[in-house]
Motif scaffolding. Sequence first.
Motif, PDB file in Angstrom:
ATOM      1  N   ASN A  45      63.770  19.714  79.973  1.00  0.00           N
ATOM      2  CA  ASN A  45      62.459  19.098  80.248  1.00  0.00           C
ATOM      3  C   ASN A  45      62.062  19.296  81.707  1.00  0.00           C
ATOM      4  O   ASN A  45      60.898  19.597  82.008  1.00  0.00           O
ATOM      5  CB  ASN A  45      62.478  17.607  79.909  1.00  0.00           C
ATOM      6  CG  ASN A  45      62.592  17.354  78.420  1.00  0.00           C
ATOM      7  OD1 ASN A  45      62.400  18.237  77.594  1.00  0.00           O
ATOM      8  ND2 ASN A  45      62.937  16.129  78.067  1.00  0.00           N
ATOM      9  N   TYR A  46      63.015  19.114  82.610  1.00  0.00           N
ATOM     10  CA  TYR A  46      62.761  19.333  84.026  1.00  0.00           C
ATOM     11  C   TYR A  46      62.317  20.774  84.264  1.00  0.00           C
ATOM     12  O   TYR A  46      61.330  21.028  84.969  1.00  0.00           O
ATOM     13  CB  TYR A  46      64.013  19.011  84.854  1.00  0.00           C
ATOM     14  CG  TYR A  46      64.011  19.669  86.205  1.00  0.00           C
ATOM     15  CD1 TYR A  46      63.281  19.127  87.266  1.00  0.00           C
ATOM     16  CD2 TYR A  46      64.700  20.863  86.424  1.00  0.00           C
ATOM     17  CE1 TYR A  46      63.256  19.752  88.499  1.00  0.00           C
ATOM     18  CE2 TYR A  46      64.681  21.486  87.650  1.00  0.00           C
ATOM     19  CZ  TYR A  46      63.956  20.930  88.687  1.00  0.00           C
ATOM     20  OH  TYR A  46      63.919  21.564  89.901  1.00  0.00           O
ATOM     21  N   CYS A  47      63.042  21.728  83.695  1.00  0.00           N
ATOM     22  CA  CYS A  47      62.736  23.148  83.910  1.00  0.00           C
ATOM     23  C   CYS A  47      61.350  23.506  83.379  1.00  0.00           C
ATOM     24  O   CYS A  47      60.615  24.261  84.025  1.00  0.00           O
ATOM     25  CB  CYS A  47      63.810  24.023  83.264  1.00  0.00           C
ATOM     26  SG  CYS A  47      65.397  23.942  84.115  1.00  0.00           S
ATOM     27  N   VAL A  48      60.997  22.970  82.240  1.00  0.00           N
ATOM     28  CA  VAL A  48      59.669  23.231  81.678  1.00  0.00           C
ATOM     29  C   VAL A  48      58.599  22.627  82.583  1.00  0.00           C
ATOM     30  O   VAL A  48      57.618  23.287  82.936  1.00  0.00           O
ATOM     31  CB  VAL A  48      59.566  22.688  80.234  1.00  0.00           C
ATOM     32  CG1 VAL A  48      58.132  22.714  79.739  1.00  0.00           C
ATOM     33  CG2 VAL A  48      60.482  23.488  79.304  1.00  0.00           C
ATOM     34  N   ALA A  49      58.791  21.375  82.971  1.00  0.00           N
ATOM     35  CA  ALA A  49      57.791  20.684  83.794  1.00  0.00           C
ATOM     36  C   ALA A  49      57.617  21.350  85.158  1.00  0.00           C
ATOM     37  O   ALA A  49      56.498  21.435  85.677  1.00  0.00           O
ATOM     38  CB  ALA A  49      58.180  19.223  83.976  1.00  0.00           C
ATOM     39  N   GLU A  50      58.713  21.842  85.725  1.00  0.00           N
ATOM     40  CA  GLU A  50      58.671  22.435  87.067  1.00  0.00           C
ATOM     41  C   GLU A  50      58.536  23.955  87.043  1.00  0.00           C
ATOM     42  O   GLU A  50      58.575  24.593  88.094  1.00  0.00           O
ATOM     43  CB  GLU A  50      59.916  22.027  87.854  1.00  0.00           C
ATOM     44  CG  GLU A  50      60.027  20.537  88.113  1.00  0.00           C
ATOM     45  CD  GLU A  50      58.890  20.015  88.977  1.00  0.00           C
ATOM     46  OE1 GLU A  50      58.417  20.747  89.876  1.00  0.00           O
ATOM     47  OE2 GLU A  50      58.472  18.857  88.751  1.00  0.00           O
ATOM     48  N   ARG A  51      58.419  24.514  85.848  1.00  0.00           N
ATOM     49  CA  ARG A  51      58.301  25.966  85.679  1.00  0.00           C
ATOM     50  C   ARG A  51      59.485  26.720  86.318  1.00  0.00           C
ATOM     51  O   ARG A  51      59.300  27.730  87.005  1.00  0.00           O
ATOM     52  CB  ARG A  51      56.974  26.468  86.215  1.00  0.00           C
ATOM     53  CG  ARG A  51      55.804  25.918  85.446  1.00  0.00           C
ATOM     54  CD  ARG A  51      54.506  26.549  85.874  1.00  0.00           C
ATOM     55  NE  ARG A  51      53.414  25.958  85.134  1.00  0.00           N
ATOM     56  CZ  ARG A  51      52.387  25.349  85.679  1.00  0.00           C
ATOM     57  NH1 ARG A  51      52.272  25.293  86.984  1.00  0.00           N
ATOM     58  NH2 ARG A  51      51.450  24.824  84.926  1.00  0.00           N
ATOM     59  N   VAL A  52      60.665  26.213  86.067  1.00  0.00           N
ATOM     60  CA  VAL A  52      61.898  26.846  86.516  1.00  0.00           C
ATOM     61  C   VAL A  52      62.455  27.626  85.334  1.00  0.00           C
ATOM     62  O   VAL A  52      62.592  27.077  84.246  1.00  0.00           O
ATOM     63  CB  VAL A  52      62.927  25.789  86.994  1.00  0.00           C
ATOM     64  CG1 VAL A  52      64.274  26.413  87.263  1.00  0.00           C
ATOM     65  CG2 VAL A  52      62.391  25.048  88.213  1.00  0.00           C
ATOM     66  N   ASP A  53      62.737  28.910  85.525  1.00  0.00           N
ATOM     67  CA  ASP A  53      63.210  29.687  84.377  1.00  0.00           C
ATOM     68  C   ASP A  53      64.617  30.260  84.556  1.00  0.00           C
ATOM     69  O   ASP A  53      65.180  30.829  83.632  1.00  0.00           O
ATOM     70  CB  ASP A  53      62.235  30.796  84.004  1.00  0.00           C
ATOM     71  CG  ASP A  53      61.989  31.781  85.133  1.00  0.00           C
ATOM     72  OD1 ASP A  53      62.561  31.607  86.218  1.00  0.00           O
ATOM     73  OD2 ASP A  53      61.217  32.730  84.920  1.00  0.00           O
ATOM     74  N   HIS A  54      65.206  30.106  85.747  1.00  0.00           N
ATOM     75  CA  HIS A  54      66.581  30.544  86.004  1.00  0.00           C
ATOM     76  C   HIS A  54      67.366  29.369  86.587  1.00  0.00           C
ATOM     77  O   HIS A  54      66.954  28.813  87.617  1.00  0.00           O
ATOM     78  CB  HIS A  54      66.633  31.706  87.002  1.00  0.00           C
ATOM     79  CG  HIS A  54      66.158  32.998  86.432  1.00  0.00           C
ATOM     80  ND1 HIS A  54      64.830  33.296  86.256  1.00  0.00           N
ATOM     81  CD2 HIS A  54      66.850  34.078  86.007  1.00  0.00           C
ATOM     82  CE1 HIS A  54      64.721  34.518  85.744  1.00  0.00           C
ATOM     83  NE2 HIS A  54      65.933  35.012  85.582  1.00  0.00           N
ATOM     84  N   ILE A  55      68.468  29.015  85.932  1.00  0.00           N
ATOM     85  CA  ILE A  55      69.299  27.923  86.438  1.00  0.00           C
ATOM     86  C   ILE A  55      70.776  28.305  86.335  1.00  0.00           C
ATOM     87  O   ILE A  55      71.139  29.256  85.643  1.00  0.00           O
ATOM     88  CB  ILE A  55      69.062  26.592  85.699  1.00  0.00           C
ATOM     89  CG1 ILE A  55      69.452  26.698  84.212  1.00  0.00           C
ATOM     90  CG2 ILE A  55      67.632  26.115  85.874  1.00  0.00           C
ATOM     91  CD1 ILE A  55      69.465  25.366  83.480  1.00  0.00           C
ATOM     92  N   MET A  56      71.587  27.533  87.029  1.00  0.00           N
ATOM     93  CA  MET A  56      73.033  27.669  86.971  1.00  0.00           C
ATOM     94  C   MET A  56      73.610  26.320  86.592  1.00  0.00           C
ATOM     95  O   MET A  56      73.185  25.296  87.129  1.00  0.00           O
ATOM     96  CB  MET A  56      73.568  28.109  88.340  1.00  0.00           C
ATOM     97  CG  MET A  56      75.011  28.432  88.353  1.00  0.00           C
ATOM     98  SD  MET A  56      75.253  29.994  87.497  1.00  0.00           S
ATOM     99  CE  MET A  56      76.941  30.319  87.876  1.00  0.00           C
ATOM    100  N   ILE A  57      74.547  26.330  85.662  1.00  0.00           N
ATOM    101  CA  ILE A  57      75.231  25.104  85.253  1.00  0.00           C
ATOM    102  C   ILE A  57      76.710  25.289  85.512  1.00  0.00           C
ATOM    103  O   ILE A  57      77.313  26.278  85.097  1.00  0.00           O
ATOM    104  CB  ILE A  57      74.983  24.786  83.766  1.00  0.00           C
ATOM    105  CG1 ILE A  57      73.512  24.438  83.556  1.00  0.00           C
ATOM    106  CG2 ILE A  57      75.895  23.649  83.300  1.00  0.00           C
ATOM    107  CD1 ILE A  57      73.131  24.174  82.112  1.00  0.00           C
TER     108      ILE A  57
END
Length: 169
Positions: A45-57
């Motif tokens: 949800n955070y990534c969609v709202a902030e338009r983030v498309d690349h993350i590391m977990i």
Amino acid sequence: EIKPTFFIIDITNKCNFNCIYCFRNLDAQNVPASRIEEICQYILNYCVAERVDHIMIQFWGGEPLLAIDNLRLVCDFFSKTNLHVGYDLETNGSLVTDEIARELHERKVQVGVSIDGNEVLHNRQRRYYDKSGTFAQVKQGIVNLQRYYGSNLSAICVLTKHNIEHISE
């Protein structure tokens, strides 16, 4: 503008080691699958709202491989999204069988192994609950990982008063 893209998920508090410097409360159980799903949904949800498309977990614990089903849950959750997700695992290495090494590699999980020096130094700090050393099991875990990762592994060394004077070793 700062938008976080690196997330650490504690998938368990359990550990099979009793390291002399550990600050964690390791009496707890694995994080329930329902909570892992909530965390994944929150990140999505955070990534969609902030338009983030690349993350590391990064998977953490205690010892994350004691909760490998939670690791699988996270990877499977994000495989059904449009996010580009990189994964990193910090492990004590003792539970890495050939099968687990292969699965981690197939899931494209980067791996870091905690090892605190040579056998003597490592065993001073990283012990089982019966106070026996863990070096042999960690070394075997690294050998298993090298079959799939080659030299593309990382290591973490915790420096304490018990090994700092011997850092060159």
